[in-house]
Structure formats: structure tokens, C-alpha cells
Design a protein around this motif. Sequence first.
Motif, short mmCIF file in Angstrom:
data_model
loop_
_atom_site.label_atom_id
_atom_site.label_comp_id
_atom_site.label_asym_id
_atom_site.label_seq_id
_atom_site.Cartn_x
_atom_site.Cartn_y
_atom_site.Cartn_z
N ILE A 20 -1.05 -0.11 9.69
CA ILE A 20 -2.31 -0.84 9.88
C ILE A 20 -3.36 -0.33 8.90
CG2 ILE A 20 -4.16 -1.33 11.50
CD1 ILE A 20 -2.08 -1.16 13.76
N GLY A 21 -3.44 1.00 8.76
CA GLY A 21 -4.42 1.58 7.83
C GLY A 21 -4.15 1.17 6.40
N SER A 27 -6.85 -5.07 2.51
CA SER A 27 -7.67 -6.23 2.87
C SER A 27 -9.14 -5.98 2.58
CB SER A 27 -7.48 -6.57 4.35
OG SER A 27 -7.91 -5.50 5.18
N ALA A 28 -9.56 -4.70 2.58
CA ALA A 28 -10.97 -4.40 2.32
C ALA A 28 -11.36 -4.70 0.89
CB ALA A 28 -11.26 -2.92 2.63
N VAL A 29 -10.39 -4.75 -0.02
CA VAL A 29 -10.68 -5.04 -1.43
C VAL A 29 -9.94 -6.29 -1.88
CG1 VAL A 29 -11.17 -2.64 -2.04
CG2 VAL A 29 -8.82 -3.46 -2.11
N ARG A 34 -7.40 -1.43 -7.63
CA ARG A 34 -8.27 -0.69 -8.54
C ARG A 34 -9.63 -0.38 -7.93
NH1 ARG A 34 -7.24 -3.60 -14.44
NH2 ARG A 34 -5.00 -3.11 -14.59
N GLN A 35 -10.03 -1.13 -6.93
CA GLN A 35 -11.32 -0.90 -6.30
C GLN A 35 -11.26 0.20 -5.23
OE1 GLN A 35 -13.06 -4.53 -4.87
NE2 GLN A 35 -12.68 -5.65 -6.78
N LEU A 36 -10.07 0.66 -4.93
CA LEU A 36 -9.91 1.74 -3.94
C LEU A 36 -10.02 3.10 -4.61
CD1 LEU A 36 -6.89 0.38 -1.83
CD2 LEU A 36 -9.29 0.48 -1.14
N ILE A 183 -12.03 3.57 7.16
CA ILE A 183 -11.39 3.04 5.95
C ILE A 183 -12.36 2.12 5.22
CG2 ILE A 183 -9.54 1.55 5.10
CD1 ILE A 183 -7.74 2.68 7.22
N LYS A 184 -12.77 2.54 4.05
CA LYS A 184 -13.63 1.77 3.16
C LYS A 184 -13.15 2.02 1.74
CE LYS A 184 -17.62 2.26 6.23
NZ LYS A 184 -19.00 2.79 6.36
#
Length: 486
Positions: A20-21, A27-29, A34-36, A183-184
Amino acid sequence: MSAGLVILVVIAIATAGFFIGRSRSLSAVNGNIRQLHSLPGYYGQTVFLAAAVPALLVAFGWLLLQPILVESQITNMIAPSDIAEGSSRGLVMADVRRIATGLDVAIATGALTEDQLGALSADQSDVRALLGSVGVALASEVKESVLVASKTYREMTATLRSAMAIIVILLSLGGAVFSLSRIKPDFRARNVSETAVKALLILSSTVAILTTIGIIASLLFETAHFFRLYPAKDFLFSLTWNPQFTGGSDLGILPLLWGTLYVSFVALVFAVPIGLLVAIYLSEYATRKVRSIVKPAIEILAGIPTIVYGLFALITVGPLLRDYFAQPLGLGTSSSSVMTAGIVMGIMLIPFVSSLSDDVINAVPQAMRDGSYGLGATQSETVKQVILPAALPGIVGAVLLAASRAIGETMIVVMGAGAAAKLDLNPFEAMTTITVKIVSQLTGDTEFASPETLVAFALGLSLFVVTLGLNVLALYIVRKYREQYE
């Protein structure tokens, strides 16, 4: 719910949290990795760690403390009148635990219901029959207070087990939810994961160190107890080993130490030349094809169980030495002897010496060989005058490590050398070692308040000091002289 099932549930929650994490980070990006800050797997690992580590720590701590808490409460329920003459509170508590286990089994198998358990009384004649039907045997009659204590023990254990399951599972779920909320894209998940891995490595090292400290502390504590009952001077300098559990024992270590060193010396005399010659042949003379066959074949000897070597000594080597050497020369009539155990142990040590020596010889720089050949030396001269001197520290270390292995051997000595503790130079006489006597002193019904039993810990500490000294000496030699060839 059992502890094993609780742990499985926690692992399942943590595993689900990992996936899930990982998905949540993507899904956050919108799938743009590359945005993580970290790879998606690191985000999943943080959830797994938050769900598993705190919950499992609480579970293991609970399992360690629960028996102490329960027994402290139940012990107070046992009156001094409940303890029979010749018994102790510990034995009564053992009966309480056995009865509680028997009641659980009886309920699980349908032999007893919860309602029947509430009305069960020690005055009933079928109590012992009920316990016997589920495999619980008691040495004495069941008293009413002991039965009540067993019921309370069972109830407290079940209540605390249920509480543990609820708390641990809730803690696991809470850790997973909390970690998911963090998680962000800019969350430094990799740092958290690597910190956890580092902590795991430190914990593993600490466990190894604490285990060593625990072993040494237990030996020192029991040895000190032994020396309060038996004079240290007699133990260290007496020439007689004659334990008598009825009293009047002579517990001198010198005959055992002599037997240990004698058998180990014979084993090394047999193993070192053969192992060293094998190593020289494999590293300098054998072709690659021969080496690929011979080296694994020799190392198979290291995987043979020592009990098999003991049987080989008892059935084959012992009678052979007795019939063809000892009896014709008038040196003995027994198949159990120092020579029997030493030769068989030497066979076992050959792969230790050959493998370690082979690795050391191969580590000698090729430039030293080439320089010797350039000066006109032959291959045998190069081996004798260049390679062996350069590899000598490692070879000595290999020999000393093999000696430590020989000193700690038990089964070969039991079946090949006998059990006679004596000082003798005849290699065809039966003798024994420290390890054999440690086993014999702790075998059977033992009372850990007598010097005849506690002497095993003093023997163990003595053996530990000898082997530790050899290992330290081996490491010192290797480290001191290896620097000259690097």
C-alpha cells in the motif's frame, strides 16, 4: 489467540502496508518516480517497519514478562502448608503449570467443558484420571489449593494472551496508518530505511557480544560456586580424577588436561603434514581439473558428523591398531587408546589444515614466484624458500585453529580413546579428555549443589581459556607477520 498467530497477523499487516505504501508513493506523483525523494520501495519499507517493529518488540517483551508476572501472582496463592515435606515451592509451581496445561488440553479435546471446569474439585476421584487421559502425570495427590491455583494460572494466562493480541495488532495497525500518513514526495524514506538496516546490524552485533558475555558469566558464576565447595588448589594441581557423588571425591584437572593435550597432539602430528602437503600440491602443482576434483573431495571430510568418525574409530581403527601394533609390541590390549582417537581426529582435521593453508598459499603474490623463477630457482626451491616462508604466519594460524578444534572434540574421544583419566605416556592406553568428563558429570540425575556436578563448569572454563588462548595466539601471529608481505 496464540503468540505465533499474533506474529503472523503482524507480518501480514506489515506486508500489506508495504504494497500500500509503495502504491501510495507512486499515486502521490502520478507515477512520475523522478518527483520522489526515494525509490517507491523505500516508502513501502517505512510502512513495513512502522507496522512490524514496534508491535513485534512489544510482543516479545510481553512474552518474556508475562510468565514472570503470572507466576509471581500464583506463587502467593500457595501456602507453606501446601508444600509437602521434601518438596519445594518450585516443584509445586511445576505441578500448577502441568495441571493448567492438562486442563487446556482437556477442554480442547472435549474431555472437559468450561462449566465442568468451574465445578471441578480436587476431592473428586476423576481429577487424576482426567489429567492422565491427556498425558499429564503428577507425582502427588492434587490438593484443592493447587487446583485453584492452576485454574487461576490458566485464566490469567488466557486473559493476558488475549490482551497481548489486541494491543499488538492495534499497535501494528496504528504504526501502518501513521507511516502511510507521512508518505509525501519529499519524505526521506530512504534515510529511514537505511537507519533501520543500520540499527538491525548493530543489534545483531550486540546479540553476538551479549551471548559471549552470557556464556562467560555463567561459567564464571558456577565455577566460583564450585571453588567455594572444593579447594582451587586441589582442582588445579591434584594428579587424581576420582569423582564420588557419595563424598570423598578427588577432582584434579591435570589427568584430564594431559589426555586432552595428548590426543590433540597426536591428531595434529597426523593432520598437519598431510594437510600441508595437500595444500602445497593443490596450490602449486595440481592442474585446474585435478584441483576441481580433489579439493571438494577432501573438504567432504569436514562435513562428516563426528559420531561417524567415532564409529570408524571404534569398529575399524581401534581393532586394527590393537591387533597389528599394540599387542605385538606389548603396549596394550585395548582398542580404545590415545592413538586411535588421535588418528581419527587427525583425519577429521585434514580439511581444516589443507583448506586454510591452501587459501594462505594462494594469497602469496605472484610477483614473488616470478621473481624467484627469474633468479633461476626451480619450482620446488621456490616453494621451500619463498612461498612457505611468506605463507608461514597463515599456516601457523591454520594449525592453531585446528588445534582448538581438536581440543573441543568429544564424540571421537568417547568412542575412540575411552574414559580413563590418568597420566601415561603410552599412546596405546585408554585415556580421556576434559570434554568427555564434562558430558559424564552432567549426564543423568544431577544436583547442582554438589562439587561433582559443578566441576563441569570449572572444566568448561578451563577448556574455554585454553582454546581462547590458542585463538588469540593464532590471530596475533597472522596479524603481526602478514603485514610484511602486503
